[in-house]
Design an enzyme around this catalytic site. Structure first.
Site, PDB file in Angstrom:
ATOM      1  N   GLU A 193      -1.631   1.563  -2.583  1.00 32.91           N
ATOM      2  CA  GLU A 193      -2.844   1.744  -1.818  1.00 32.91           C
ATOM      3  C   GLU A 193      -2.801   2.014  -0.373  1.00 32.91           C
ATOM      4  O   GLU A 193      -2.147   1.263   0.450  1.00 32.91           O
ATOM      5  CB  GLU A 193      -3.687   0.282  -2.172  1.00 32.91           C
TER       6      GLU A 193
ATOM      7  N   HIS B 264      -6.186 -14.493  -4.111  1.00 35.23           N
ATOM      8  CA  HIS B 264      -6.830 -13.333  -3.713  1.00 35.23           C
ATOM      9  C   HIS B 264      -6.430 -12.011  -4.567  1.00 35.23           C
ATOM     10  O   HIS B 264      -7.057 -11.518  -5.469  1.00 35.23           O
ATOM     11  CB  HIS B 264      -7.016 -13.044  -2.448  1.00 35.23           C
ATOM     12  N   GLU B 265      -5.136 -12.155  -4.575  1.00 36.61           N
ATOM     13  CA  GLU B 265      -4.556 -10.854  -5.322  1.00 36.61           C
ATOM     14  C   GLU B 265      -4.332 -11.283  -6.677  1.00 36.61           C
ATOM     15  O   GLU B 265      -4.600 -10.279  -7.512  1.00 36.61           O
ATOM     16  CB  GLU B 265      -3.048 -11.012  -4.831  1.00 36.61           C
TER      17      GLU B 265
ATOM     18  N   HIS C  88      -7.920 -10.261  -8.035  1.00 37.38           N
ATOM     19  CA  HIS C  88      -8.109  -8.825  -8.342  1.00 37.38           C
ATOM     20  C   HIS C  88      -7.748  -8.509  -9.506  1.00 37.38           C
ATOM     21  O   HIS C  88      -8.032  -7.288  -9.897  1.00 37.38           O
ATOM     22  CB  HIS C  88      -7.046  -8.100  -7.112  1.00 37.38           C
TER      23      HIS C  88
ATOM     24  N   GLU D  79     -13.016  -5.664  -2.798  1.00 35.91           N
ATOM     25  CA  GLU D  79     -12.586  -6.502  -1.710  1.00 35.91           C
ATOM     26  C   GLU D  79     -13.641  -7.504  -1.346  1.00 35.91           C
ATOM     27  O   GLU D  79     -13.373  -8.807  -1.173  1.00 35.91           O
ATOM     28  CB  GLU D  79     -12.317  -5.879  -0.437  1.00 35.91           C
TER      29      GLU D  79
HETATM   30  N1  TRP Z   1      -5.653  -4.181  -1.720  1.00 33.37           N
HETATM   31  C1  TRP Z   1      -4.859  -5.434  -0.671  1.00 33.37           C
HETATM   32  C2  TRP Z   1      -5.626  -6.579  -0.700  1.00 33.37           C
HETATM   33  O1  TRP Z   1      -6.919  -6.611  -0.327  1.00 33.37           O
HETATM   34  C3  TRP Z   1      -4.711  -5.236   0.545  1.00 33.37           C
HETATM   35  C4  TRP Z   1      -4.181  -3.664   0.992  1.00 33.37           C
HETATM   36  C5  TRP Z   1      -4.788  -2.473   1.409  1.00 33.37           C
HETATM   37  C6  TRP Z   1      -2.807  -3.407   1.536  1.00 33.37           C
HETATM   38  N2  TRP Z   1      -4.097  -1.597   1.649  1.00 33.37           N
HETATM   39  C7  TRP Z   1      -2.685  -2.017   1.654  1.00 33.37           C
HETATM   40  C8  TRP Z   1      -1.714  -4.269   1.591  1.00 33.37           C
HETATM   41  C9  TRP Z   1      -1.592  -1.329   2.194  1.00 33.37           C
HETATM   42  C10 TRP Z   1      -0.769  -3.463   1.961  1.00 33.37           C
HETATM   43  C11 TRP Z   1      -0.477  -2.159   2.554  1.00 33.37           C
HETATM   44  O2  TRP Z   1      -5.408  -7.501  -1.319  1.00 33.37           O
HETATM   45 ZN    ZN Z   2      -7.713  -7.352  -1.661  1.00 37.30          ZN
END
Ligand code: TRP
Ligand code: ZN
Length: 881
Positions: free
Chosen positions: A127, A305-306, A309, A328
């Site tokens: 991501e 949180h994770e 998701h 988010e």
């Molecule tokens: N999606 C992740 C979260 O909110 C966060 C995230 C987005 C991320 N981009 C990233 C983590 C790049 C690490 C590196 O939980």
């Molecule tokens: Zn997140």
């Protein structure tokens, strides 16, 4: 060469890709400097796409090694390729298999996106747009595919091989005795940003969870060898999260395994890859000796949180990156609710609002302001912001207030049922709540569109003969770059009218605004609201529970604030009343400091803090929070312009000293109540530690002759990190005798714990002393400093820039210049972390003239640098615009 500004991507330009990728079979032959990736993609032309339409795949610094369509190598004239793009000029019109070979270099990957190595472990971060650094792909969240991953590596180098989904097969590679492989299959279609693989020599802890429909799930947390004993809290948090999501949101886990891997080099907090979450080790590892109570709370929240998701993000994902808040904002709301249920709801709400005000409000008031759902971006990594996450969660919270708890439950049920397996939008999300509640949410949707924090001003008058209370209410947003005018929003204001006995009063009726139970719903620029049947002049308690992310100005006398600090039935507003009181008093002290006058603390503040300190009926964690003064940055934000951080620091120090000296006996008593016995990381025990350490902080600021002695003694005796770090901070920040010896003892004790050493760097970086910049420069050259480790950079440079307002904002500009040097050095290696560090300049225009011109010069210097990354270019351009 100065990098050109990259083109903006706009929401209004969204259109689906002309082709879709239905299945992905990846084969990864791992080697540190030359990993060979083979991808077999099953591609289908969409019915709306004309046959022969070119297929353009994204790449990120890739080297193509082979290319074939339906098993036949394709001629060079039928495609074009660069490291960043692969274009098939005339793909088959029937479904076809595209096979792509790419070679990548994990060891050279310092930006920590795509495939890289952390302490020898291969791991991925995809991501938002990291998958294109592994293979050419339609790297966008609305292309959902089923993935099968075969990973092959030297057995000695990487005995553990992990992928998304369920394990299918593993074993030795025929004819290559030193190599082995594993195959993983993820049956749930997913976007490429959720792809992950890990390979390395890791230890693990195992547990299991049975879902409510009886699925048995193997849970594992993988860490570096020797750290297995620091995973208990994370595992416990995971199991509680899984149960809670079933009970509260009806969401059940959907694979046979759930794996978490902790790595020490990670750009952000953690990542929700399907079935294989990858974490910054700071949000996994904890024990009494190395983690603070705050760390334990953070681990619980980030694990949740994770995990959450899995439904809000993975099963239902985003159509495009403009919809980032869809996953988010909602997932932060969910993790906040989880923590509230695990801990004290009031304390959690206060902590969340503090975070919102300290991180999101300044973002929303400066050059980096953007709507919760932005309309354009040049670098999506720069939009993982407090606005998208924290304000996004506040918008979901308001939605729940508006449709009610039952409506909210029905709305999320419908959302999960209707959009499972889709990549969708905010509109689709809101439609679910509109449908189940029968409410028109079109005006409410403005919260996703409009940047800036609304300022709600309230003037009240009471008419004793008519027994009526009248409120004149207005709302507006200060002009922002690209947003000159604002429209009035729907703002739910929970409220109470408090009578002289301290209880909430009743009233007959309300005119001029809609009221639902204890909530006033504003929707116009100006409203006059009249309550009748109000039997005495009430103390007005507005915005209870912080029911909307707004700034509230409702002039209130110190005495009324003191009354509400003691009697408001809403714990959040009780806290807010004492904070507002302290803020008003501190702002008077700042003006006195600027005028060079003597700094005399207001007695009403001293009294209120004394009552909180001695009120044993209150929850210790709540008392600790209520005793905390607004921070320097909070005060700077209130002042808004012409800020002199030195005057702010002086004012705050003066009030701390006065509080300490006035209440010395109460503080001594509070200190003596420190509990001993076995360590318990739970919220209740943590609250007691927080209160004792808050009392210690005031004691250390007092004129007590034995203050330094007592702090040193606590440092020596502490049997947990919370107390040890609290004492160390007081010694170092107060420049007390024993500080240097304590720093050395701390370093020796924690030499081999990277996370504990981060705290050692951070304490020194945040000391409000004129010698700090010198110290921080030395630390940047220390043998234990590592510019390639994001946590270490954050603990030194970022901590200095964001946690030390008076020294970062030194009048000679040397603080700005130091941070600018680091931004530039970092930018070449890790643009994402550099750009984030750079955002610490976002409020530069709020400084008084001398400081703001130094800050501007530092930004100019960054802006003129050659080859600045797109990430940093975007931030610096917006800061200077
Ligand atoms: N999606 C992740 C979260 O909110 C966060 C995230 C987005 C991320 N981009 C990233 C983590 C790049 C690490 C590196 O939980
Ligand atoms: Zn997140």
């Amino acid at each position: 060469m100065r990098s050109d500004t990259a083109p903006a991507i706009r929401l209004e330009d969204y259109s689906p890709a002309p082709y879709t990728i239905e299945a992905v079979a990846l084969d990864m032959q791992l080697a540190p400097k030359a990993t060979q990736v083979h991808a077999r993609l099953t591609i289908r032309r969409l019915t709306d796409t004309l046959p022969g339409t070119p297929l353009v795949l994204d790449g990120g610094g890739l080297e193509l090694t082979s290319l074939s369509v339906n098993g036949v190598a394709i001629p060079v004239e039928s495609y074009t390729v660069t490291p960043d793009k692969l274009e098939l000029l005339s793909p088959p019109s029937e479904p076809f298999e595209l096979e792509i070979g790419t070679r990548i270099d994990p060891d050279a990957n310092t930006q920590l996106e795509g495939l890289y190595r952390s302490s020898g472990t291969y791991c991925t971060q995809c991501e938002a747009e990291g998958f294109r650094r592994i293979t050419y792909f339609l790297d966008r969240p609305d292309v959902l595919a089923v993935y099968t991953t075969r990973i092959e590596a030297r057995k000695s180098e990487a005995p553990i091989l992990l992928g998304n989904g369920n394990p299918v097969e593993s074993g030795p590679v025929p004819d290559k005795p030193e190599r082995h492989f594993a195959i993983w299959h993820d049956p749930h279609p997913k976007p490429s940003y959720l792809f992950a693989m890990v390979a390395g020599d890791l230890a693990h802890v195992a547990d299991s969870f049975t879902t409510r429909s009886g699925r048995n799930v193997d849970l594992k947390i993988y860490v570096e060898h020797g750290r297995e004993d620091k995973c208990d809290w994370a595992m416990d948090s995971l199991k509680r999260s899984m149960r809670w999501d079933e009970e509260v949101f009806g969401c059940e886990y959907d694979l046979d395994v759930f794996n978490i891997v902790a790595v020490s080099d990670f750009n952000m907090g953690a990542m929700e890859n399907k079935g294989l979450n990858i974490f910054n080790d700071k949000y996994v590892l904890a024990d009494q000796d190395t983690a603070t109570d705050q760390d334990y709370a953070n681990i619980e929240a980030v694990i949740a949180h994770e995990y959450f998701h899995n439904w809000t993000g993975n099963r239902i994902t985003c159509r495009d990156w403009f919809q980032l808040c869809l996953k988010e904002g909602l997932t932060v709301f969910r993790d906040q609710e989880f923590s509230s249920d695990m801990r004290s709801r009031a304390v959690k709400r206060i902590s969340d609002v503090r975070l919102l005000k300290s991180h999101q409000f300044p973002e929303d008031a400066g050059p980096l302001a953007h709507p919760v759902r932005p309309r354009k971006y040049t670098e999506i990594n720069n939009f993982y912001t407090a606005t998208v996450y924290e304000k996004g969660a506040e918008v979901v919270r308001m939605l729940k207030t508006l449709v009610g708890a039952d409506g909210f439950k029905a709305g999320t049920d419908l959302y999960f049922q209707r959009h499972d397996g889709e990549a969708t939008t905010i509109e689709a999300f809101l439609a679910c709540f509109a449908e189940v509640s029968g409410q028109d949410l079109s005006h409410f949707a403005l919260w996703y569109e409009q940047a800036g924090t609304p300022l709600v001003e309230v003037e009240s008058s009471y008419d004793a003969t008519a027994q009526s209370l009248t409120l004149q209410i207005s709302q507006e947003i200060a002009p922002l770059p690209g947003q000159a005018d604002s429209k009035p929003a729907v703002i739910p204001i929970r409220f109470g009218l408090i009578g002289s006995d301290g209880a909430d009063m009743s009233f007959d009726k309300v005119e001029g605004a809609e009221v639902r139970q204890d909530c006033l719903i504003l929707s116009q620029r100006r409203q006059t609201v009249r309550f009748s049947g109000v039997s005495e002049r009430p103390a007005l308690s507005l915005l209870r529970g912080f029911s909307a992310p707004v700034k509230l100005h409702a002039p209130e006398k110190d005495q009324d604030l003191a009354f509400r600090a003691a009697h408001d039935s809403d714990p959040f507003n009780r806290w807010q009343a004492s904070q507002t009181l302290a803020t008003q008093s501190l702002l008077r002290l700042v003006r006195a400091a600027e005028a060079g006058e003597e700094l005399v603390a207001d007695s009403v503040v001293l009294d209120v803090f004394g009552s909180i300190l001695s009120d044993g009926s209150l929850d210790p964690a709540f008392r600790a929070l209520s005793l905390q003064l607004p921070g320097e940055a909070d005060l700077a934000r209130e002042i808004g312009k012409n800020v002199d951080p030195t005057a702010v620091l002086k004012a705050r120090d003066a009030l701390r000293a006065a509080l300490g000296s006035t209440h010395m006996d109460l503080l001594r008593a509070a200190l003596s109540q420190r509990e001993s016995g076995p360590f318990d990381p739970g919220a209740e025990a943590a609250g007691k530690r927080a209160l004792a350490n808050q009392a210690l902080a005031y004691f250390a600021a007092s004129d007590a002759s034995d203050a330094a002695l007592i702090v040193n003694d606590l440092f020596d005796r502490a049997d947990n990190m919370t107390d040890r770090l609290a004492a160390l901070t007081l010694l170092v920040h107060g420049d007390l005798p024993g500080a240097q010896a304590a720093l050395e003892a701390f370093r020796n004790r924690h030499e081999t714990s990277s996370l504990a050493l981060d705290k050692w760097f951070m304490v020194q970086a945040t000391a409000p002393l004129s010698s700090t910049l010198e110290t921080v420069r030395d630390l940047a050259g220390h043998r234990l400093f590592d510019e390639n480790n994001p946590n270490r950079v954050r603990s030194l440079v970022h901590a200095f820039a964001t946690g030390n307002p008076s020294q970062f904002g030194r009048p000679d500009g040397a603080g700005f210049s130091f941070v600018a040097d680091h931004v530039l050095a970092l930018d070449a290696r890790n643009p994402q972390v550099a750009a984030r560090l750079l955002t610490c300049f976002r409020s530069w225009r709020a400084y008084e003239a001398q400081r703001s011109s130094h800050a501007e010069a530092a930004l100019q210097r960054i802006s003129e640098a050659e080859n600045l990354s797109r990430d940093s270019r975007d931030i610096v351009d917006r800061c200077l615009q």
